[in-house]
Scaffold this active site. Structure first.
Site, mmCIF file in Angstrom:
data_model
loop_
_atom_site.group_PDB
_atom_site.id
_atom_site.type_symbol
_atom_site.label_atom_id
_atom_site.label_comp_id
_atom_site.label_asym_id
_atom_site.label_seq_id
_atom_site.Cartn_x
_atom_site.Cartn_y
_atom_site.Cartn_z
ATOM 1 N N ASP A 1 -10.856 4.053 -29.647
ATOM 2 C CA ASP A 1 -10.931 5.393 -29.602
ATOM 3 C C ASP A 1 -9.779 5.848 -30.631
ATOM 4 O OD1 ASP A 1 -11.883 7.953 -27.437
ATOM 5 O OD2 ASP A 1 -10.304 8.428 -28.890
ATOM 6 N N GLU B 1 -34.154 14.429 -33.530
ATOM 7 C CA GLU B 1 -34.816 14.643 -32.493
ATOM 8 C C GLU B 1 -35.172 16.020 -31.950
ATOM 9 O OE1 GLU B 1 -31.759 14.524 -28.871
ATOM 10 O OE2 GLU B 1 -32.146 12.402 -29.757
ATOM 11 N N ALA C 1 -19.098 8.593 -28.335
ATOM 12 C CA ALA C 1 -18.250 9.304 -29.439
ATOM 13 C C ALA C 1 -18.889 10.629 -29.590
ATOM 14 C CB ALA C 1 -17.976 8.591 -30.784
ATOM 15 N N PRO C 2 -18.330 11.607 -30.141
ATOM 16 C CA PRO C 2 -18.850 13.116 -30.560
ATOM 17 C C PRO C 2 -19.478 12.833 -31.920
ATOM 18 C CG PRO C 2 -16.589 12.988 -30.874
ATOM 19 C CD PRO C 2 -17.052 11.854 -30.030
ATOM 20 N N HIS D 1 -33.538 11.920 -24.743
ATOM 21 C CA HIS D 1 -32.410 12.574 -24.464
ATOM 22 C C HIS D 1 -32.501 13.104 -22.969
ATOM 23 C CE1 HIS D 1 -29.003 14.919 -26.901
ATOM 24 N NE2 HIS D 1 -28.583 14.747 -25.491
ATOM 25 N N ALA E 1 -25.210 9.201 -26.725
ATOM 26 C CA ALA E 1 -24.296 10.233 -26.937
ATOM 27 C C ALA E 1 -25.008 11.077 -28.015
ATOM 28 C CB ALA E 1 -22.952 9.456 -27.738
ATOM 29 N N ARG E 2 -24.903 10.587 -29.388
ATOM 30 C CA ARG E 2 -25.586 11.537 -30.427
ATOM 31 C C ARG E 2 -26.428 10.580 -31.366
ATOM 32 N NH1 ARG E 2 -25.248 14.942 -27.537
ATOM 33 N NH2 ARG E 2 -24.244 16.999 -27.640
ATOM 34 N N ASP F 1 -31.022 6.748 -25.844
ATOM 35 C CA ASP F 1 -31.491 8.294 -25.346
ATOM 36 C C ASP F 1 -31.438 9.313 -26.098
ATOM 37 O OD1 ASP F 1 -32.034 9.692 -22.796
ATOM 38 O OD2 ASP F 1 -30.314 10.807 -23.192
#
Length: 326
Positions: A172, A260, A202-203, A292, A230-231, A255
């Site tokens: 991190d 998407e 993480a974002p 998602h 996450a993304r 996910d």
């Protein structure tokens, strides 16, 4: 005070009505996403509540015309909102939080399913193929899990994984001091090199965009497992597909995927999807995909709706707002 809700799903509807009554606010409900065509439904509202709808400058200009003071997204992520435009037009933005267990438990489930080749087992079982070929799994206790991002969800994943006796390392930008006695913080290259499983928490930001790419994958162990709750933008999908095809990556459980937002949460059966990479990923026996839905629990949905309302109220009443972004 009035809040205009957009993208309200059936499972959210009762929560919106329930919490509107609890907090004594006026609401309007639109099932559709916020667009230029329906932005007029914001009339007389002080705030709006949206989901992952792309909220660009043109929409924000209209929101300003309707005197909207606050945009609340019923999500943790807020990269779908043009924050710069919001600042220029003096519109505040906030996100929400929700039950950490929802995504964290789902992440651990995906790790375990990946290790045991559950997708292949279930597909075979449905066709009455009960053979053991190619389904032998691995045990989590013997492996090293690398956690990228030790925010609240990452921390909860670490807490759950600690019960499986696996070795946990983490990266991190801002290490959590309270975790240093429980896990080993390492630099990103070391995490790539040592991890049997890499889980992303993480974002979506400039520094994390496509952090999983051809270069970083080359540093990883052969047969590594990639987990992403996450993304989608954290992974370069084309590079991921290449690594799956050349067997560098042993398994991927995703996910979220790139591009998407115009597909997920819609019934698109019998339609041709305009996301070729998603179609390719779906064809692999060692890729497990879900739309998602890691967040999607009763408690989490309740939290998302309630906190969107309480955040909007806090902004309207000039009270402390823990979800305020700008």
């Amino acid at each position: 005070m009035k809040i205009a809700f957009f993208s309200v799903r059936d499972d959210e509807y009762d929560f919106v009505s329930q919490y509107a009554k609890k907090y004594q606010i006026e609401i309007s409900i639109c099932r559709e996403a916020l667009t230029l065509e329906n932005v007029h439904l914001c009339k007389d509202a002080t705030a709006i509540s949206i989901m992952t709808t792309k909220t660009d400058r043109k929409i924000i200009e209209k929101l300003k015309e309707y005197n909207i003071q606050y945009i609340s997204t019923r999500t943790i992520g807020f990269d779908h909102i043009d924050l710069k435009a919001c600042q220029e037009y003096g519109i505040h933005v906030g996100n929400v939080s929700y039950s950490l267990s929802s995504v964290a438990e789902y992440t651990v489930m995906m790790i375990l399913m990946s290790l045991r080749n559950i997708k292949l087992i279930l597909e075979r079982f449905s066709s009455q193929d009960f053979s053991l070929n190619h389904i032998r799994g691995r045990e989590l206790k013997d492996l090293t899990v690398g956690i990228i991002g030790t925010g609240k969800i990452g921390q909860e994943v670490i807490r759950l994984l600690s019960h499986f006796s696996c070795h946990i390392i983490a990266y991190d930008l801002y290490p959590n001091e309270t975790l240093k006695n429980q896990i080993e913080y390492v630099d990103l290259d070391t995490l790539y090199q040592r991890s049997d499983i890499i889980s992303l928490h993480a974002p979506n930001a400039d520094e994390t965009y496509h952090m999983i790419n051809q270069e970083s994958i080359a540093k990883m162990k052969d047969d590594v497992i990639i987990i992403n709750t996450a993304r989608g933008a954290l992974i370069n999908t084309s590079d991921l597909i290449d690594a799956l095809e050349n067997k560098k990556i042993g398994y991927a459980a995703l996910d979220v995927v790139e591009n998407e937002s115009h597909l997920y949460y819609k019934d698109l059966k019998n339609e041709v999807l305009d996301n070729r990479n998603l179609a390719i990923l779906r064809s692999f026996p060692n890729v497990f995909l879900t739309p998602h839905t890691a967040f999607f629990t009763h408690q989490a949905v309740s939290n998302m709706v309630e906190y969107s309302i309480t955040s909007s109220l806090a902004m309207h009443e000039n009270k402390e707002n823990p979800w305020l972004i700008i």
